[in-house]
Design an enzyme around this catalytic site. Sequence first.
Site, PDB file in Angstrom:
ATOM      1  CG  ASP A 209      -1.972   0.965   1.297  1.00  0.00           C
ATOM      2  OD1 ASP A 209      -2.828   0.902   0.405  1.00  0.00           O
ATOM      3  OD2 ASP A 209      -1.988   1.810   2.222  1.00  0.00           O
ATOM      4  CD  GLU A 264      -2.179   2.520  -3.662  1.00  0.00           C
ATOM      5  OE1 GLU A 264      -3.274   2.980  -3.998  1.00  0.00           O
ATOM      6  OE2 GLU A 264      -1.789   2.517  -2.471  1.00  0.00           O
TER       7      GLU A 264
END
Length: 538
Positions: A209, A264
């Site tokens: 993330d 990401e």
Amino acid sequence: MTPSDAAAAAPWWQEAVFYQVYPRSFADSDADGVGDLAGIRARLADLAWLGIDALWISPFFRSPMADFGYDVSDFCDVDPLFGDLAEFDGLVADAHTLGMRVVIDWVPNHTSEQHPWFLDASSSRDSPRRDWYVWRDPAPDGSPPNNWVAAFDLTAPAWTFHEPTGQWYLHLFESAQPDLNWDEPAVEAAMHDTLRFWLDRGVDGFRADVIHGIGKDPALPDDPPDVAGIPHCALNDEPVTHERLRSIRTLIDGYPGGRMMVGEVFLMSTEAVATYYGHDDELHLAFNFPPLFAPWLAERWRACIEETLAALGPRGAWPTWVLSNHDNPRHRTRYDRAAARAGEDDATAARRSEARARVAAVLLLTLRGTPFVYQGDELGLTDADIPADRVVDPGGRDGCRAPIAWDGTPDHGWPTAAGTTTWLPLAPEADTRNRAAEVADTGSVLHLYRRAIVLRRATPALSRGSLELVESPAGVLAYRRELDGDIVEVRLNFGGTGVDLGDPGLVDADVLLASDGPEPPRRFTGVLGPDQAVVLRR
Ligand code: ISL
């Protein structure tokens, strides 16, 4: 080494079709209205039927759920809402038996404010863990230490004042998600341990993330005026992050069996994203979001593809393609909304909406690079309209997170006790657009995904081959995939009227796949139908 040996030697994550599971909304085993690990486990065979090679499962760790699991209070345990570690182990074992890999989310930029590390760090300025987070004194006038704004609420600073200890702490997201301080070696070591914990349990990799967030300029300077007001998570791009990624890569590659990390990198430039692959020594894969935000126009997609291949190719970096995820409206909804803004009337929308989504499916599954299918896109779902009193997400992302309908029964596979309901309303058109109905209908969007995935797997030119953009009439995107002399032609009509491709060489070509299936005509006429995509072999 023969060319086919070379193809066989490609890492699995380059040839895989990934499927993102958002566990709250995928499948529920205990009738509490929230999906769980046992629910996923019970549906693994369905994903294998679809041809999925790897699952990415969004967070299921212990969490107060301020950001629905992206606020983690224990990186090494399953939240009771989703099950327990034994259930997770069973899920991984079952997936492996079915030939599917399992990739889990890893949230290294921040923790929950309820994480024991933050409870400790905030207990006193003298806490041994104080420096695990980013604390600063107030500016002389008492205001936050800099002008960074948080994601989700651009009027709010990326800082929260902590009364008891008289300092501000940094959070690029919600105040319930304090940012970890990766400049502190103990943080890096502790986060490495969380990777080892799951690698030891047999996961095949991680989706990291906001991975570019783990490096910050230690001076924490104000954002310059031209970007002030943009969430700071979209701006961090620091050299130190690359060092940290190299350590992570060494750790992951030290495990047997080809483990991987897809990061990401929420930076709005493909050039910048490309640098996060390093020289094959940082991320194995990185999400690249400019195509996700590109409008549904052949010319724009042509540019996205050109940019992606130009930025990644010279590094030997392997692309990824994402049309939807849990943070954005589904692609079908985005393209419908844009068409409505451009004046498309309801009757035309009714005719074109699903056809466009089918062309998008063919695009996603025939590009050079690893495709990520977001749960429900394979059913052709649109976002749910969430009534104001059911909105729960601080970022307003509920529409794409509506629970998936599994069958045509009244509860569509989501039984709940009297007086309770699912955590969000079910995805739209559940009576017809549910999995059982689409399995039964070979003309469904689900069967199109399945055929495209089967074709991709059976055709190395599609899974591994080069991609060359081809001249085409306006409104048509055309490219050629090639490996070892096998050439596959892809033609996608982004417009609502038929187009004669004007290419006599394609007349009578074999149709390997047509977006409007189910049974493609065996020979191509040379004319693309409205909102139609075809995959051809001359
Ligand atoms: O969702 C967004 C805009 O609506 C993005 O800015 C998003 O916050 C960004 O892609 C980072 O997303 C990831 O980290 C967030 C979490 O809320 C998202 O769900 C996750 O995908 C914080 O952990």
